[in-house]
Motif scaffolding. Sequence first.
Motif, PDB file in Angstrom:
ATOM      1  N   UNK A 199     -19.941 -51.189  65.867  1.00  9.93           N
ATOM      2  CA  UNK A 199     -20.121 -51.572  67.265  1.00  9.93           C
ATOM      3  C   UNK A 199     -19.083 -52.592  67.726  1.00  9.93           C
ATOM      4  N   UNK A 200     -18.224 -53.064  66.810  1.00 10.69           N
ATOM      5  CA  UNK A 200     -17.175 -54.032  67.154  1.00 10.69           C
ATOM      6  C   UNK A 200     -15.778 -53.417  67.093  1.00 10.69           C
ATOM      7  N   UNK A 201     -15.681 -52.132  66.792  1.00  6.93           N
ATOM      8  CA  UNK A 201     -14.366 -51.507  66.629  1.00  6.93           C
ATOM      9  C   UNK A 201     -13.527 -51.592  67.893  1.00  6.93           C
ATOM     10  N   UNK A 202     -14.144 -51.325  69.044  1.00  5.66           N
ATOM     11  CA  UNK A 202     -13.388 -51.378  70.295  1.00  5.66           C
ATOM     12  C   UNK A 202     -12.907 -52.786  70.577  1.00  5.66           C
ATOM     13  N   UNK A 203     -13.735 -53.768  70.247  1.00  9.19           N
ATOM     14  CA  UNK A 203     -13.334 -55.164  70.448  1.00  9.19           C
ATOM     15  C   UNK A 203     -12.123 -55.500  69.589  1.00  9.19           C
ATOM     16  N   UNK A 204     -12.108 -54.995  68.350  1.00  5.56           N
ATOM     17  CA  UNK A 204     -10.962 -55.220  67.480  1.00  5.56           C
ATOM     18  C   UNK A 204      -9.728 -54.517  68.045  1.00  5.56           C
ATOM     19  N   UNK A 205      -9.902 -53.302  68.539  1.00 11.27           N
ATOM     20  CA  UNK A 205      -8.775 -52.563  69.115  1.00 11.27           C
ATOM     21  C   UNK A 205      -8.235 -53.246  70.361  1.00 11.27           C
ATOM     22  N   UNK A 206      -9.117 -53.871  71.135  1.00  9.16           N
ATOM     23  CA  UNK A 206      -8.703 -54.501  72.390  1.00  9.16           C
ATOM     24  C   UNK A 206      -7.861 -55.757  72.186  1.00  9.16           C
ATOM     25  N   UNK A 207      -7.777 -56.245  70.948  1.00  9.74           N
ATOM     26  CA  UNK A 207      -6.930 -57.410  70.696  1.00  9.74           C
ATOM     27  C   UNK A 207      -5.451 -57.079  70.850  1.00  9.74           C
ATOM     28  N   UNK A 208      -5.135 -55.780  70.917  1.00 14.38           N
ATOM     29  CA  UNK A 208      -3.774 -55.297  71.194  1.00 14.38           C
ATOM     30  C   UNK A 208      -2.761 -55.781  70.170  1.00 14.38           C
ATOM     31  N   UNK A 209      -3.197 -55.877  68.936  1.00 14.67           N
ATOM     32  CA  UNK A 209      -2.266 -56.221  67.861  1.00 14.67           C
ATOM     33  C   UNK A 209      -1.893 -54.949  67.094  1.00 14.67           C
ATOM     34  N   UNK A 210      -0.920 -55.086  66.233  1.00 12.48           N
ATOM     35  CA  UNK A 210      -0.465 -53.937  65.445  1.00 12.48           C
ATOM     36  C   UNK A 210      -1.393 -53.731  64.254  1.00 12.48           C
ATOM     37  N   UNK A 211      -2.639 -53.367  64.558  1.00 13.15           N
ATOM     38  CA  UNK A 211      -3.657 -53.179  63.523  1.00 13.15           C
ATOM     39  C   UNK A 211      -4.001 -51.700  63.453  1.00 13.15           C
ATOM     40  N   UNK A 212      -3.991 -51.140  62.253  1.00 14.47           N
ATOM     41  CA  UNK A 212      -4.321 -49.719  62.061  1.00 14.47           C
ATOM     42  C   UNK A 212      -5.831 -49.611  61.818  1.00 14.47           C
ATOM     43  N   UNK A 213      -6.574 -49.394  62.880  1.00 14.97           N
ATOM     44  CA  UNK A 213      -8.040 -49.422  62.802  1.00 14.97           C
ATOM     45  C   UNK A 213      -8.569 -48.097  62.262  1.00 14.97           C
ATOM     46  N   UNK A 214      -9.444 -48.204  61.267  1.00 17.69           N
ATOM     47  CA  UNK A 214     -10.108 -47.042  60.683  1.00 17.69           C
ATOM     48  C   UNK A 214     -11.608 -47.317  60.690  1.00 17.69           C
ATOM     49  N   UNK A 215     -12.304 -46.693  61.636  1.00 16.25           N
ATOM     50  CA  UNK A 215     -13.705 -47.013  61.835  1.00 16.25           C
ATOM     51  C   UNK A 215     -14.659 -46.417  60.829  1.00 16.25           C
ATOM     52  N   UNK A 216     -14.188 -45.552  59.934  1.00 18.04           N
ATOM     53  CA  UNK A 216     -15.129 -44.911  59.006  1.00 18.04           C
ATOM     54  C   UNK A 216     -14.856 -45.269  57.551  1.00 18.04           C
ATOM     55  N   UNK A 217     -14.182 -46.378  57.304  1.00 18.27           N
ATOM     56  CA  UNK A 217     -13.995 -46.867  55.938  1.00 18.27           C
ATOM     57  C   UNK A 217     -15.005 -47.968  55.667  1.00 18.27           C
ATOM     58  N   UNK A 218     -15.499 -48.011  54.447  1.00 19.63           N
ATOM     59  CA  UNK A 218     -16.418 -49.088  54.085  1.00 19.63           C
ATOM     60  C   UNK A 218     -15.668 -50.391  53.863  1.00 19.63           C
ATOM     61  N   UNK A 219     -14.435 -50.301  53.385  1.00 16.60           N
ATOM     62  CA  UNK A 219     -13.574 -51.481  53.287  1.00 16.60           C
ATOM     63  C   UNK A 219     -12.133 -51.036  53.115  1.00 16.60           C
ATOM     64  N   UNK A 220     -11.203 -51.964  53.299  1.00 12.61           N
ATOM     65  CA  UNK A 220      -9.785 -51.628  53.217  1.00 12.61           C
ATOM     66  C   UNK A 220      -9.112 -52.254  52.001  1.00 12.61           C
ATOM     67  N   UNK A 221      -9.886 -52.817  51.083  1.00 10.37           N
ATOM     68  CA  UNK A 221      -9.284 -53.390  49.872  1.00 10.37           C
ATOM     69  C   UNK A 221      -8.701 -52.290  48.998  1.00 10.37           C
ATOM     70  N   UNK A 222      -7.465 -52.486  48.551  1.00 15.03           N
ATOM     71  CA  UNK A 222      -6.788 -51.527  47.679  1.00 15.03           C
ATOM     72  C   UNK A 222      -5.995 -52.311  46.643  1.00 15.03           C
ATOM     73  N   UNK A 223      -6.501 -52.336  45.423  1.00 11.81           N
ATOM     74  CA  UNK A 223      -5.870 -53.126  44.369  1.00 11.81           C
ATOM     75  C   UNK A 223      -4.456 -52.658  44.050  1.00 11.81           C
ATOM     76  N   UNK A 224      -4.134 -51.401  44.389  1.00  8.93           N
ATOM     77  CA  UNK A 224      -2.813 -50.861  44.065  1.00  8.93           C
ATOM     78  C   UNK A 224      -1.768 -51.182  45.119  1.00  8.93           C
ATOM     79  N   UNK A 225      -2.174 -51.710  46.244  1.00  4.98           N
ATOM     80  CA  UNK A 225      -1.258 -52.049  47.336  1.00  4.98           C
ATOM     81  C   UNK A 225      -1.218 -53.564  47.480  1.00  4.98           C
ATOM     82  N   UNK A 226      -0.064 -54.203  47.263  1.00  3.64           N
ATOM     83  CA  UNK A 226      -0.013 -55.674  47.276  1.00  3.64           C
ATOM     84  C   UNK A 226      -0.541 -56.292  48.573  1.00  3.64           C
ATOM     85  N   UNK A 227      -0.227 -55.692  49.709  1.00  2.00           N
ATOM     86  CA  UNK A 227      -0.674 -56.276  50.984  1.00  2.00           C
ATOM     87  C   UNK A 227      -2.173 -56.076  51.185  1.00  2.00           C
ATOM     88  N   UNK A 228      -2.665 -54.884  50.859  1.00  6.09           N
ATOM     89  CA  UNK A 228      -4.082 -54.604  51.041  1.00  6.09           C
ATOM     90  C   UNK A 228      -4.938 -55.224  49.946  1.00  6.09           C
TER      91      UNK A 228
END
Length: 326
Positions: free
Chosen positions: A131-160
């Motif tokens: 219910x907050x996805x649109x609010x996050x999108x409205x911040x108009x930043x360069x954020x790649x929003x994925x509304x159907x992931x449980x989390x974005x942690x990825x141990x194999x990707x240094x940034x994530x």
Amino acid sequence: MAYPGAMSLDITGPMQVFATANDLRRQQGMRPHYRLVFAGLQAGPVTLSCGLSIMASLGLAQLRASRLDRHSTVLIPGGDGVDAAQHDVPLRAWVQRMAPRVQRMGSICSGALILARAGLLDGLPATTHWCRLQELADLARDIRIDGDRLHTYDASDPRQAHVFTSAGVTSGIDLAISLVEADLGRAMALAVARHLVMFVRRPGGQAQFSAMLAAETRHTPRLAQLLDWIPGHLGSDLGVQRLAEQACLAPRTLARVFQKELDTTPAKYVERVRLEAATALLSQQQASVATVARLCGFGHPENLRRSFHKALGVSPQAFAQRFGTG
């Protein structure tokens, strides 16, 4: 760390995962791996959104780099209080200052808004409560929003692996189990999940838990009667020609009005209504999948299965088993 109005489960859920990992290590004759600290904007009691007050042993002023190092993980919860917390200038400055100094900085639920306001999610995939996805999108930043992931942690990707987010509420537990797996291995993650009666990796994303049809507040007079009529006729032919006749509009006009007012097509809207009705019936466990498919207008159970997988990432049978109340 937390702030007034944070959600209790966003805090206690992940903390219990780490505490359980420590308990299991003690049982195996090993030292605890995690040192858990609950901090607030200031030291002292923090009143959470449910009314519960818990004691913050440290405030931001005490939680400086001397207490946080390259082995530390900072988790920021969500909750109703995030509306004010995301605009708290000292909190934002602290997050920006600490992020490069710690091993990991993540958010639970709508805590993603705090990370986003601090500029930490720019260029990264991110999620938050549905219910907050649109609010996050409205911040108009360069954020790649994925509304159907449980989390974005990825141990194999240094940034994530450094900055990450999680979806609504209990997704913070899914995130914490993934952190345990990265720190202590899959066997320990499995043991923690088993002890807490959790999935190590929950099937599907958070779409299966969202209210798929939020109340439509932009109905035009030409569509209002049709939208009220559709749920009572799900087992009938609801092709665009039939809908147009019911609305007393030409098919092309109907399609244009749907697109303008509801940002979807008549066919997609009908599928959403049918899917919502199917989830309600399955959760009540009062009918078989085949019967639900027929009553909701899917016809064959395979059509219902495809629709469930596309929208929710799970099968109708799995949904019924997980959420059934019968």
